[in-house]
Design a protein around this motif. Structure first.
Motif, PDB file in Angstrom:
ATOM      1  N   ILE A   1       0.851  -1.180   0.000  1.00 21.67           N
ATOM      2  CA  ILE A   1       0.000   0.000   0.000  1.00 21.67           C
ATOM      3  C   ILE A   1       0.894   1.239   0.000  1.00 21.67           C
ATOM      4  O   ILE A   1       1.839   1.337   0.793  1.00 21.67           O
ATOM      5  N   ALA A   2       0.601   2.178  -0.879  1.00 25.44           N
ATOM      6  CA  ALA A   2       1.421   3.385  -1.009  1.00 25.44           C
ATOM      7  C   ALA A   2       1.198   4.301   0.195  1.00 25.44           C
ATOM      8  O   ALA A   2       0.122   4.864   0.360  1.00 25.44           O
ATOM      9  N   GLU A   3       2.209   4.420   1.021  1.00 22.24           N
ATOM     10  CA  GLU A   3       2.101   5.248   2.226  1.00 22.24           C
ATOM     11  C   GLU A   3       2.080   6.723   1.836  1.00 22.24           C
ATOM     12  O   GLU A   3       2.882   7.175   1.037  1.00 22.24           O
ATOM     13  N   SER A   4       1.159   7.464   2.437  1.00 20.12           N
ATOM     14  CA  SER A   4       0.989   8.872   2.075  1.00 20.12           C
ATOM     15  C   SER A   4       1.125   9.809   3.267  1.00 20.12           C
ATOM     16  O   SER A   4       0.966  11.010   3.123  1.00 20.12           O
ATOM     17  N   SER A   5       1.414   9.255   4.441  1.00 23.09           N
ATOM     18  CA  SER A   5       1.404  10.110   5.631  1.00 23.09           C
ATOM     19  C   SER A   5       2.540   9.778   6.589  1.00 23.09           C
ATOM     20  O   SER A   5       3.124   8.688   6.544  1.00 23.09           O
ATOM     21  N   GLU A   6       2.824  10.735   7.439  1.00 22.41           N
ATOM     22  CA  GLU A   6       3.744  10.571   8.562  1.00 22.41           C
ATOM     23  C   GLU A   6       3.050  11.104   9.804  1.00 22.41           C
ATOM     24  O   GLU A   6       1.853  11.402   9.763  1.00 22.41           O
ATOM     25  N   TYR A   7       3.808  11.235  10.900  1.00 19.57           N
ATOM     26  CA  TYR A   7       3.193  11.664  12.158  1.00 19.57           C
ATOM     27  C   TYR A   7       4.040  12.733  12.831  1.00 19.57           C
ATOM     28  O   TYR A   7       5.248  12.833  12.610  1.00 19.57           O
ATOM     29  N   VAL A   8       3.381  13.510  13.675  1.00 24.66           N
ATOM     30  CA  VAL A   8       4.074  14.365  14.635  1.00 24.66           C
ATOM     31  C   VAL A   8       3.519  14.009  16.010  1.00 24.66           C
ATOM     32  O   VAL A   8       2.324  14.186  16.273  1.00 24.66           O
ATOM     33  N   LEU A   9       4.386  13.449  16.865  1.00 29.54           N
ATOM     34  CA  LEU A   9       3.988  13.131  18.232  1.00 29.54           C
ATOM     35  C   LEU A   9       4.065  14.409  19.073  1.00 29.54           C
ATOM     36  O   LEU A   9       5.014  15.181  18.956  1.00 29.54           O
ATOM     37  N   VAL A  10       3.060  14.615  19.922  1.00 30.27           N
ATOM     38  CA  VAL A  10       2.983  15.838  20.727  1.00 30.27           C
ATOM     39  C   VAL A  10       2.907  15.437  22.200  1.00 30.27           C
ATOM     40  O   VAL A  10       1.988  14.726  22.610  1.00 30.27           O
ATOM     41  N   PHE A  11       3.882  15.897  22.983  1.00 31.04           N
ATOM     42  CA  PHE A  11       3.947  15.563  24.399  1.00 31.04           C
ATOM     43  C   PHE A  11       4.256  16.812  25.220  1.00 31.04           C
ATOM     44  O   PHE A  11       4.821  17.777  24.714  1.00 31.04           O
ATOM     45  N   GLY A  12       3.869  16.773  26.494  1.00 30.37           N
ATOM     46  CA  GLY A  12       4.157  17.868  27.414  1.00 30.37           C
ATOM     47  C   GLY A  12       4.601  17.322  28.751  1.00 30.37           C
ATOM     48  O   GLY A  12       4.938  16.139  28.885  1.00 30.37           O
ATOM     49  N   LEU A  13       4.558  18.173  29.771  1.00 36.07           N
ATOM     50  CA  LEU A  13       5.014  17.768  31.103  1.00 36.07           C
ATOM     51  C   LEU A  13       3.878  17.628  32.104  1.00 36.07           C
ATOM     52  O   LEU A  13       4.038  16.990  33.135  1.00 36.07           O
ATOM     53  N   ILE A  14       2.731  18.244  31.815  1.00 27.48           N
ATOM     54  CA  ILE A  14       1.666  18.287  32.816  1.00 27.48           C
ATOM     55  C   ILE A  14       0.328  17.854  32.216  1.00 27.48           C
ATOM     56  O   ILE A  14       0.108  17.963  31.013  1.00 27.48           O
ATOM     57  N   ASP A  15      -0.542  17.363  33.080  1.00 30.03           N
ATOM     58  CA  ASP A  15      -1.899  16.984  32.688  1.00 30.03           C
ATOM     59  C   ASP A  15      -2.866  18.114  33.010  1.00 30.03           C
ATOM     60  O   ASP A  15      -2.575  18.995  33.822  1.00 30.03           O
ATOM     61  N   ASN A  16      -4.024  18.070  32.372  1.00 24.96           N
ATOM     62  CA  ASN A  16      -5.152  18.933  32.737  1.00 24.96           C
ATOM     63  C   ASN A  16      -4.827  20.427  32.667  1.00 24.96           C
ATOM     64  O   ASN A  16      -5.292  21.209  33.485  1.00 24.96           O
TER      65      ASN A  16
END
Length: 328
Positions: free
Chosen positions: A120-135
């Protein structure tokens, strides 16, 4: 003259683990946004390893640097990491041990698809988004588009606003039924007065959908606190509907989606940008300027510090300079 007053950025040419250690003494807990585009560990990049240790060597390299970067982030800091299918799951699990997960954004980077993919021809990548705190909201969001601004067509002494229906609409309104949000509102069409207590001559309005069940989006307490924002209108069919004023100043930005499909994000554009700058394709796999500008726009404001410790072709620095020029 103070060197910091002269410079508006610092570029360190170094092995990045050592550079991050060097930066710690001065920039600990001062960085608002980190963006990195590390090697994807596809076997075709410059990351060297023994085949039998492929994933563990790469993950160890990433863990060392991500742990140091954590020490540089402010409490409300956020880190964005570009990655593809090859290591996205492993990297996400690793980062969950260091940071708090915010999102995984899918980037529609190649509309034609990678024909080198086996099935299957891949058409996408990702950006992972993380931080230090919840809520806590640490993503500022995207500036409102002109098309969105047109929705704020009403005005009162507080400013421009739009009307949003108070009744919860959509397929989830029945499934997520909350009894405490299902209460009657009483309205006097002569005076415009609103009450939660039944009064003679007042019209009773309930949040009923087609199924007979329904709920408001506000609790009784919130409605009482914001009674001046409530507007009641009658439709041509005679039905009474309750709205709330949503002011423009309350929504200067909007939450970004977790899928980015703009044509400017097509990675072919980064090759074109490199050629425009240097007259030749002197660098492979650069990220589009638009992508980095969007990341920085949603996560930082004028005086925030930005860090990229896999600087590559310098697109992050390019994006910062563009934004600095735009906002002065």
């Amino acid at each position: 003259q103070n060197l910091d007053d002269i410079l508006d950025g610092i570029l360190i040419k170094s092995e990045n683990f050592q550079a991050l250690n060097l930066l710690l003494s001065k920039y600990r807990e001062k960085i608002k946004t980190v963006y990195i585009d590390p090697p994807y560990n596809t076997g075709n990049d410059d990351f060297l390893y023994k085949d039998s240790y492929q994933h563990s060597s790469w993950l160890t390299m990433m863990e060392n640097r991500l742990s140091l970067a954590r020490e540089l982030l402010r409490d409300d800091g956020v880190i964005f990491v570009s990655i593809d299918d090859n290591e996205v799951d492993n990297l996400s699990k690793l980062m969950e041990n260091i940071y708090k997960k915010i999102s995984k954004i899918k980037i529609f980077s190649n509309p034609r698809g990678r024909q080198s993919s086996l099935n299957i021809a891949e058409s996408s990548e990702y950006v992972l988004v993380f931080g230090l705190i919840d809520n806590k909201q640490i993503i500022y969001g995207e500036p409102l588009l002109d098309t969105k601004l047109k929705e704020f067509k009403y005005k009162d002494e507080k400013g421009y606003y739009r009307l949003l229906e108070l009744r919860h609409r959509g397929s989830g309104s029945d499934y997520y039924y909350v009894e405490s949000l299902d209460y009657p509102i009483f309205y006097d069409p002569k005076t415009g007065n609103i009450s939660l207590e039944e009064i003679e001559g007042y019209i009773k309005i309930e949040p009923r959908g087609k199924s007979g069940k329904g709920r408001w989006t506000w609790s009784k307490e919130k409605l009482i606190q914001n009674i001046d924002k409530i507007v009641v209108k009658q439709t041509k069919k005679g039905e009474w509907r309750v709205f709330r004023k949503n002011y423009l100043f309350e929504l200067e930005r909007t939450k970004p989606l977790d899928m980015w499909i703009e044509k400017e994000i097509n990675y072919d554009r980064s090759s074109e940008e490199i050629r425009n700058l240097f007259g030749d394709k002197v660098y492979n796999f650069a990220k589009p300027l638009y992508l980095i500008k969007k990341i920085l726009t949603i996560s930082s404001i004028t005086d925030d510090l930005i860090l990229d410790f896999f600087a590559g072709s310098g697109t992050t620095a390019h994006a910062v300079m563009k934004l600095n020029k735009e906002d002065g």
